[in-house]
Design a protein around this motif. Structure first.
Motif, short mmCIF file in Angstrom:
data_model
loop_
_atom_site.label_atom_id
_atom_site.label_comp_id
_atom_site.label_asym_id
_atom_site.label_seq_id
_atom_site.Cartn_x
_atom_site.Cartn_y
_atom_site.Cartn_z
N VAL A 101 0.85 -1.20 0.00
CA VAL A 101 0.00 0.00 0.00
C VAL A 101 0.88 1.24 0.00
O VAL A 101 0.66 2.19 -0.77
CB VAL A 101 -0.97 0.01 1.21
N TYR A 102 1.89 1.25 0.84
CA TYR A 102 2.83 2.37 0.93
C TYR A 102 3.52 2.62 -0.42
O TYR A 102 3.57 3.76 -0.90
CB TYR A 102 3.85 2.05 2.03
N MET A 103 4.00 1.55 -1.05
CA MET A 103 4.67 1.74 -2.34
C MET A 103 3.68 2.16 -3.43
O MET A 103 4.03 2.92 -4.32
CB MET A 103 5.42 0.46 -2.74
N HIS A 141 12.68 8.13 -7.63
CA HIS A 141 13.62 7.62 -6.64
C HIS A 141 13.70 8.59 -5.47
O HIS A 141 13.63 9.79 -5.63
CB HIS A 141 15.01 7.44 -7.26
N GLY A 142 13.84 8.04 -4.29
CA GLY A 142 13.91 8.86 -3.10
C GLY A 142 12.55 9.24 -2.55
O GLY A 142 12.44 10.05 -1.65
N ALA A 143 11.47 8.66 -3.12
CA ALA A 143 10.13 8.97 -2.64
C ALA A 143 9.89 8.27 -1.31
O ALA A 143 10.56 7.32 -0.97
CB ALA A 143 9.09 8.52 -3.66
N GLY A 144 8.93 8.73 -0.61
CA GLY A 144 8.55 8.08 0.62
C GLY A 144 9.19 8.72 1.83
O GLY A 144 9.98 9.66 1.73
N LEU A 145 8.80 8.22 2.97
CA LEU A 145 9.33 8.71 4.23
C LEU A 145 10.63 7.96 4.52
O LEU A 145 10.60 6.73 4.64
CB LEU A 145 8.31 8.47 5.34
N MET A 177 12.31 -3.87 -4.48
CA MET A 177 11.38 -2.77 -4.79
C MET A 177 11.58 -1.61 -3.82
O MET A 177 11.52 -0.45 -4.22
CB MET A 177 9.94 -3.28 -4.75
N LEU A 178 11.80 -1.93 -2.56
CA LEU A 178 12.05 -0.86 -1.57
C LEU A 178 13.36 -0.12 -1.87
O LEU A 178 13.45 1.10 -1.68
CB LEU A 178 12.08 -1.41 -0.16
N LEU A 179 14.36 -0.85 -2.34
CA LEU A 179 15.65 -0.22 -2.65
C LEU A 179 15.54 0.75 -3.82
O LEU A 179 16.31 1.70 -3.91
CB LEU A 179 16.70 -1.28 -2.96
N THR A 180 14.57 0.54 -4.70
CA THR A 180 14.41 1.44 -5.85
C THR A 180 13.61 2.68 -5.51
O THR A 180 13.49 3.58 -6.35
CB THR A 180 13.76 0.71 -7.04
N MET A 181 13.02 2.74 -4.31
CA MET A 181 12.22 3.92 -3.94
C MET A 181 13.13 5.10 -3.68
O MET A 181 14.16 5.05 -3.15
CB MET A 181 11.39 3.63 -2.70
#
Length: 177
Positions: A96-98, A108-112, A173-177
């Protein structure tokens, strides 16, 4: 190989890995029940999220966000049976977060950063622990179940390998955020 081509190849390999894991879990539903169905939804959803052709601002990320909200609610329901379903809840909420980050159009770099970092630590630990369990299960002294009509030897290890593959996919997938 150019960076964009190698990135696309890696993305498609992640799509394939997640789709195959989802298909295997879907195949296990008649024997394993709802847990395998949840794993299948997660695998297919991860495969869809990893498709590199989808741009930001489309309908795909919000639609997948709704699917994973439903999966999170299902995981909450499964928690009645024991805390071992907590990983499904974490996985659903991570998706959900992604989805929210993809729908917002951030690259890239999105998110908290703190939340992303905590999720990275969780999945890194999950992958290391899952890999260790898979290795030690393969070397156990217990004989494998007898293969016969309708039965396959070593299906427990294959299920653990699928879960490990999806954990690796989530980490990627988290590493690409």
């Amino acid at each position: 190989m150019s960076p964009s081509l190698s990135s696309a190849v890696c993305a498609w390999l992640l799509v394939l890995l997640c789709a195959v894991s989802g298909a295997y879990c879907l195949r296990q539903v008649p024997r394993a029940g709802g847990g395998a169905a949840g794993e299948a939804v997660m695998g297919f959803g991860m495969a869809l999220m990893a498709v590199p052709l989808w741009g930001a601002g489309g309908w795909q990320a919000p639609a997948l966000g709704v699917v994973f909200c439903g999966a999170a609610l299902h995981a909450v329901w499964l928690l009645r049976g024991g805390a071992h379903h907590a990983h499904h809840l974490v996985g659903s909420l991570t998706m959900v977060y992604m989805s929210l980050m993809a729908a917002s159009g951030h690259g890239h770099g999105a998110g908290l950063p703190l939340l992303t970092g905590l999720l990275l630590l969780y999945y890194a630990g999950y992958v290391v622990l899952g890999g260790a369990r898979l290795v030690t299960a393969g070397g156990s002294a217990a004989p494998p179940p007898q293969a016969g009509p309708g039965r396959r030897g070593g299906s427990g290890e294959l299920t653990r390998a699928c879960r490990l593959a999806m954990g690796i996919g989530m980490l990627a997938m988290l590493l690409t955020m």
